[in-house]
Design an enzyme around this catalytic site. Structure first.
Site, PDB file in Angstrom:
ATOM      1  N   GLN A   1       0.873  -1.263   0.146  1.00 49.10           N
ATOM      2  CA  GLN A   1       0.247   0.394  -0.012  1.00 49.10           C
ATOM      3  C   GLN A   1       0.738   1.353   0.667  1.00 49.10           C
ATOM      4  O   GLN A   1       0.732   2.299  -0.700  1.00 49.10           O
ATOM      5  CB  GLN A   1      -0.963   0.313   1.198  1.00 49.10           C
ATOM      6  CG  GLN A   1      -2.073   1.113   1.099  1.00 49.10           C
ATOM      7  CD  GLN A   1      -3.021   1.247   2.345  1.00 49.10           C
ATOM      8  OE1 GLN A   1      -3.498   2.537   2.756  1.00 49.10           O
ATOM      9  NE2 GLN A   1      -2.672  -0.129   3.601  1.00 49.10           N
TER      10      GLN A   1
ATOM     11  N   GLU B   1       1.277  -0.687   8.548  1.00 48.61           N
ATOM     12  CA  GLU B   1       0.122   0.105   8.789  1.00 48.61           C
ATOM     13  C   GLU B   1       0.139   0.716  10.563  1.00 48.61           C
ATOM     14  O   GLU B   1       0.365   1.506  11.061  1.00 48.61           O
ATOM     15  CB  GLU B   1      -1.141   0.439   8.143  1.00 48.61           C
ATOM     16  CG  GLU B   1      -2.615   0.822   8.863  1.00 48.61           C
ATOM     17  CD  GLU B   1      -2.054   1.643   8.153  1.00 48.61           C
ATOM     18  OE1 GLU B   1      -2.416   3.633   9.088  1.00 48.61           O
ATOM     19  OE2 GLU B   1      -1.442   2.711   7.511  1.00 48.61           O
TER      20      GLU B   1
ATOM     21  N   ASP C   1       0.364   4.242   6.225  1.00 46.78           N
ATOM     22  CA  ASP C   1       0.735   3.783   4.392  1.00 46.78           C
ATOM     23  C   ASP C   1       0.541   4.542   3.266  1.00 46.78           C
ATOM     24  O   ASP C   1       1.603   5.093   2.456  1.00 46.78           O
ATOM     25  CB  ASP C   1      -0.240   2.160   4.728  1.00 46.78           C
ATOM     26  CG  ASP C   1       0.205   0.613   4.539  1.00 46.78           C
ATOM     27  OD1 ASP C   1       1.589   0.941   4.917  1.00 46.78           O
ATOM     28  OD2 ASP C   1      -0.254  -0.288   5.144  1.00 46.78           O
TER      29      ASP C   1
ATOM     30  N   GLY D   1      -8.717  21.293  18.981  1.00 42.91           N
ATOM     31  CA  GLY D   1      -8.482  23.130  18.716  1.00 42.91           C
ATOM     32  C   GLY D   1      -9.293  23.644  19.208  1.00 42.91           C
ATOM     33  O   GLY D   1      -9.837  23.122  20.683  1.00 42.91           O
ATOM     34  N   GLY D   2      -9.524  24.693  19.403  1.00 46.41           N
ATOM     35  CA  GLY D   2      -9.626  26.157  20.200  1.00 46.41           C
ATOM     36  C   GLY D   2     -11.450  26.202  20.403  1.00 46.41           C
ATOM     37  O   GLY D   2     -11.672  26.945  20.993  1.00 46.41           O
TER      38      GLY D   2
END
Length: 415
Positions: free
Chosen positions: A17, A139, A168, A247-248
């Site tokens: 892959q 993977e 991969d 996040g914020g």
């Protein structure tokens, strides 16, 4: 219309892959990708996870579009000569063998440079230089070693790997960028070079926000946007954060109408600060817009679980698509949890070429992922994957071999 990588020839020694993802992307941009495979067997994924007996698997076909296949016995002296001729004619050699395999074949960097000083040799490896560089990696190993698994899942459960193939396919995408960059540098340096994309490095690059949070945690001892705040305890390493946005702008996955029987009847909902008043109006909690305990992002952080529970009471009265339609009217960020079945049947993805139907001579028609990167002057046409050794004679003729020489090489087992 010409393609972005017209005239670039890739010698593809990749399998499974990570490497095939890279070379397929280059083929979609117009490079001539010549996939070298073992005679009689080929890439191992041709037979892995087959759904039709004796037919190339979807695992193989969906990673090897737009390529040509040649079969060469690299241990045969005459087969090696064919490979040397290919190296002299190609611009890039891409491989994802186990560490040292290319050297053992007799094609060290120095030997390749002797044959073609302009050759770019691009490799996927599990790890970069260090204590693990000789280890084989798959993977999920890459996801674990790159920091993804330790930061994925819920805090009261074990580490979890993601369904996205960030080890991969993610590393293959990184390698493709490295190759294109090296090709550009060659236009003014005239020299080839080595390009390395380590899977651990690629996963870590995709986990950079967690490395950010590690440093924040060490400095403050707490991260207020994580669901562990304010009642949970933070240890010395970044914890698993469930479905928090990272996040914020706090976000969470919420149930929608039908969740009892549909495992994907959910929506991702983000409580973005600029639209907070609209969120309050939609869910019938208008008083929260001015309540000191809820009016500001900082004030809301200790109450996120209660806030999302209240929003979920509203989303459970709507299907995920009904909720999307309402929330988008007010610019409230959200997204449905789409199943693979829903994605496969989405007309807009077919129209943009993100999902493509391909016809194969032995498999028939099947769906595949198209080029995720769209260029206005280099449109992508996805063509089927090659049959094993389908283009051997064609490529040999391009190298200058006569039909008689090709026949002799085949008799000798070199091709």
């Amino acid at each position: 219309m010409s393609k972005a990588l017209d005239g670039v020839r890739i010698l593809d020694f990749t399998h499974v892959q990570s490497g095939p993802t890279c070379t397929q992307l280059l083929a979609w941009f117009g490079a001539d990708v010549i996939k070298v495979e073992r005679a009689g067997a080929g890439d191992i994924t041709r037979e892995q996870l087959r759904d039709i007996p004796d037919v190339d698997s979807l695992y193989f076909t969906m990673l090897n579009h737009n390529k040509r296949s040649v079969t060469i016995d690299t241990k045969n002296p005459e087969g090696k000569q064919v490979l040397e001729a290919l190296i002299q004619k190609c611009d890039v050699l891409v491989e994802n063998f186990a560490p040292g395999a290319l050297d053992r074949m007799g094609f060290t960097w120095e030997r390749i440079q002797e044959l073609n000083p302009r050759m770019i040799v691009a490799s996927v490896k599990g790890f970069g230089p260090g204590p693990y560089e000789d280890c084989k990696v798959y993977e999920n190993v890459a996801q674990c070693a790159g920091g993804a698994a330790s930061t994925t899942g819920f805090d009261d459960g074990p580490p979890v790997v993601t369904g996205a193939q960030i080890g991969d396919s993610g590393t293959g995408l990184h390698l493709a960028l490295g190759i294109v960059t090296a090709l550009y540098q060659r236009t003014h340096s005239g020299r080839g070079q080595r390009v390395l994309a380590a899977m651990q490095d690629g996963v870590l690059n995709l986990c950079r926000v967690k490395l950010r949070d590690q440093q924040r945690l060490e400095r403050t001892g707490v991260m207020k946007e994580y669901p562990q705040y304010p009642n949970g305890e933070f240890g010395k390493a970044v914890p698993r954060a469930g479905n928090a946005s990272g996040g914020g702008q706090p976000g969470w996955i919420l149930k929608c109408k039908g969740w009892e029987t549909d495992p994907n009847a959910y929506i991702y909902f983000i409580t973005q600060a600029p639209v907070w008043a609209r969120i309050c109006n939609v869910i019938g909690k208008e008083e929260w817009a001015t309540d000191p305990d809820y009016a500001t992002p900082a004030a809301r952080l200790p109450h996120l679980k209660d806030i999302f529970a209240e929003i979920e009471r509203w989303t459970m009265t709507k299907t995920k698509f009904e909720a999307m339609q309402i929330l988008n009217k007010y610019d409230i960020p959200c997204g449905p949890i789409l199943s693979m079945k829903e994605i496969a049947e989405e007309p807009s993805l077919r129209k943009t070429g993100t999902i493509v139907e391909v016809d194969h001579p032995t498999r028939g028609k099947y769906l595949t992922v198209g080029n995720p990167i769209k260029l206005s002057d280099s449109p992508t046409e996805v063509t089927r994957s090659p049959l094993l050794g389908e283009h051997t004679d064609e490529v040999m003729a391009e190298l200058g071999y006569s039909p008689e020489q090709v026949s002799a090489l085949r008799t000798a087992g070199a091709i």
